[in-house]
Design an enzyme around this catalytic site. Structure first.
Site, short mmCIF file in Angstrom:
data_model
loop_
_atom_site.label_atom_id
_atom_site.label_comp_id
_atom_site.label_asym_id
_atom_site.label_seq_id
_atom_site.Cartn_x
_atom_site.Cartn_y
_atom_site.Cartn_z
CG ASP A 174 0.15 -7.25 4.82
OD1 ASP A 174 -0.03 -8.41 4.43
OD2 ASP A 174 1.28 -6.73 4.96
CG ASP A 219 1.85 -11.01 7.30
OD1 ASP A 219 2.28 -10.16 6.50
OD2 ASP A 219 1.86 -10.84 8.53
CG ASP A 226 6.81 -7.83 7.01
OD1 ASP A 226 5.90 -8.43 7.61
OD2 ASP A 226 6.71 -7.41 5.84
CB SER A 246 1.69 -1.73 6.15
OG SER A 246 3.01 -2.20 6.02
N GLY A 247 1.73 -4.98 7.28
CA GLY A 247 2.51 -5.87 8.14
C GLY A 247 3.93 -5.37 8.32
CG LEU A 248 7.68 -3.11 5.93
CD1 LEU A 248 8.82 -3.99 6.42
CD2 LEU A 248 7.99 -2.58 4.53
CG HIS A 270 4.41 -7.48 -4.02
ND1 HIS A 270 4.60 -6.16 -4.37
CD2 HIS A 270 4.87 -7.59 -2.74
CE1 HIS A 270 5.16 -5.52 -3.35
NE2 HIS A 270 5.34 -6.35 -2.35
CG ASN A 308 9.16 -7.15 3.40
OD1 ASN A 308 9.89 -6.76 2.49
ND2 ASN A 308 8.02 -6.56 3.68
CB SER A 309 7.74 -9.16 -1.09
OG SER A 309 6.55 -9.78 -0.67
CD GLU A 355 2.63 -12.30 2.01
OE1 GLU A 355 2.14 -11.18 2.22
OE2 GLU A 355 3.84 -12.55 2.15
CE LYS A 386 5.77 -11.47 5.25
NZ LYS A 386 4.69 -10.71 4.65
CD1 TRP A 407 -0.08 -1.45 3.26
CD2 TRP A 407 -1.74 -2.80 2.62
NE1 TRP A 407 0.47 -2.69 3.01
CE2 TRP A 407 -0.54 -3.54 2.61
CE3 TRP A 407 -2.93 -3.44 2.25
CZ2 TRP A 407 -0.48 -4.89 2.24
CZ3 TRP A 407 -2.87 -4.79 1.88
CH2 TRP A 407 -1.67 -5.49 1.88
NE ARG A 441 2.12 -9.66 -0.99
CZ ARG A 441 2.65 -8.87 -0.06
NH1 ARG A 441 1.86 -8.11 0.68
NH2 ARG A 441 3.94 -8.86 0.16
C1 SPV Z 1 3.36 -4.62 3.68
O1 SPV Z 1 3.17 -3.39 3.66
O2 SPV Z 1 3.59 -5.25 4.70
C2 SPV Z 1 3.32 -5.37 2.43
C3 SPV Z 1 3.68 -4.70 1.20
O3 SPV Z 1 3.07 -6.55 2.46
S1 SPV Z 1 5.37 -4.91 0.96
O4 SPV Z 1 6.08 -4.66 2.19
O5 SPV Z 1 5.65 -3.93 -0.06
O6 SPV Z 1 5.61 -6.25 0.48
MG MG Z 2 3.16 -7.35 4.32
#
Ligand code: SPV
Ligand code: MG
Length: 299
Positions: free
Chosen positions: A89, A91, A62, A50-52, A193, A126-127, A118, A124, A48, A162
Site C-alpha cells: 500500500d 498511499d 494513517d 498496510s499503511g493503516l 474501494h 484513511n478512507s 490511490e 491522503k 498486504w 486505487r
Molecule cells: C490500508 O490497509 O492501509 C488500506 C486499506 O489502505 S483501508 O485502510 O481499508 O483503506
Molecule cells: Mg492505506
C-alpha cells in the site's frame, strides 16, 4: 514451516502466476514480519503491507505522517520474511509523479510484487475517516501511473490504481470513468474501494466493469460477502486489510486486563501462544538446525 529461508515464490512473477489461476487471490494485512509469517502460516496467498496497520502500530494516524522511507522499510522487512508475494500500500504515491518514480525504484528493489497507489490528493487521509476525502484530478493521477510504469525494470511488477471515487462520494459513473482512464494510463489492475456495510456498490462496479484488467476489492466494512462470491462477481484479488491488527488489539487488551485483575497470568496461559511458537516464528528452530549443520567444533 521453515521461517528462516526466503527462497520461495515472493516476487512479481509469483503474483502474476497467482493472478493467472482461477478464483480470487486472497491476501491479508500485516505491519511487521511476524504478522507476515502468521499470514503465510494461515495459508494466505500474499501479504498486504498496510499503511493503516503500519501507522497504527507506530501510534500514528494513517494520513501520510510516516514517510515513504519508513513505510518502505516495513514492506521490505515483510518481503524478506516470507515466501509469498507482498503487495504494498503506497498511499497516494508519497507526492507527485517524481515521488512515484522514486517509490517504484525503491519498492521494486525491495522485492515487492505489486504496489497500490490511490487517486487521493497528497497527503491522503484513511478512507474510513469522513474528513477531507479529496480526489486528485484524473490527469494528475494518470500522470503518476504513467510515471510508475515508465521506470519499473521487471515487467511483471504490478501497479494497482486505487479508485477512491465511491469513498469520496463522487458516484459510480465517476468510479468507472476513472478506472478506465487509469487502465489507459497503464495500470495493471484497479482497486475499487468502498466503505458501506453492503457489498452492493462493489458488486455493481464489478458488473459494469467491461475491461479485462483485474479488479481488486477490500471488504472491510462490507464483510458479509465471501471471497468466492466476490470472485464469482469478477473480483480477482481480495484484501483483508486490517483484521490481524484489530484481532491483536482485542486479544492483547483482554490478556493485559486479566493479568492485572487476577494478579497472575495463569488465567490467560491457555489462550496465549506458547514460547515454542514464538521461537518457531522468529526462526529459532531453524537457527539451531543451522548451528548443528554449519558450526562444527574441532576435536
Ligand atoms: C490500508 O490497509 O492501509 C488500506 C486499506 O489502505 S483501508 O485502510 O481499508 O483503506
Ligand atoms: Mg492505506
Amino acid at each position: 514451516m521453515n521461517t528462516a529461508q526466503t527462497t520461495l515464490q515472493t516476487g512479481p512473477a509469483a503474483l502474476r502466476e497467482l493472478f493467472a489461476r482461477p478464483g480470487a487471490v486472497r491476501i491479508v494485512g500485516a505491519h511487521n514480519p511476524l504478522g507476515a509469517r502468521l499470514a503465510e502460516r494461515a495459508g494466505f496467498d500474499g501479504v498486504w503491507s498496510s499503511g493503516l496497520e503500519i501507522s497504527a502500530s507506530q501510534g500514528l494516524p494513517d494520513t501520510d505522517i510516516l514517510t515513504m522511507t519508513e513505510l518502505h522499510a516495513v514492506a521490505e522487512s515483510l518481503a524478506s520474511a516470507v515466501g509469498i508475494p507482498v503487495v504494498a500500500d503506497c498511499d497516494a504515491g508519497y507526492g507527485n509523479a517524481n515521488n512515484v518514480m522514486h517509490m517504484i525504484r525503491r519498492y521494486e528493489a525491495a522485492g515487492i510484487a505489486a504496489v497500490s497507489i490511490e487517486d487521493k490528493r497528497f497527503p491522503k487521509v484513511n478512507s474510513f475517516m469522513s474528513a477531507r476525502q479529496e480526489l486528485a484530478s484524473v490527469a494528475e493521477f494518470c500522470g503518476k501511473l504513467a510515471a510508475a510504469k515508465s521506470v519499473q525494470r521487471d515487467p511483471d511488477l504490478m501497479v494497482i490504481a486505487r479508485i477512491e471515487a465511491l469513498i469520496a462520494g463522487w458516484g459510480m459513473d465517476e468510479a468507472l470513468r476513472r478506472g478506465e482512464a487509469y487502465v489507459e494510463a497503464g495500470a495493471d489492475a484497479v482497486l475499487i474501494h468502498a466503505k458501506g456495510s453492503s457489498p452492493e456498490p462493489i458488486l455493481e462496479f464489478l458488473h459494469a466493469w467491461r475491461l479485462p484488467t483485474p479488479v481488486v476489492v477490500v471488504p472491510t466494512t462490507y464483510h458479509t460477502v465471501t471471497a468466492d462470491e466476490l470472485a464469482e462477481a469478477g473480483a480477482k484479488m481480495v484484501i483483508y486489510a486490517n483484521q490481524g491488527l484489530r484481532a491483536g488489539i482485542n486479544a492483547v487488551t483482554e490478556t493485559f486486563e486479566t493479568i492485572l485483575r487476577d494478579g497472575r497470568s495463569t488465567g490467560v496461559e491457555d489462550r496465549i501462544a506458547p514460547l515454542s511458537t514464538v521461537f518457531d516464528l522468529q526462526g529459532m528452530t531453524q537457527l539451531l538446525a543451522d548451528e548443528a549443520r554449519f558450526m562444527k567444533q574441532s576435536a
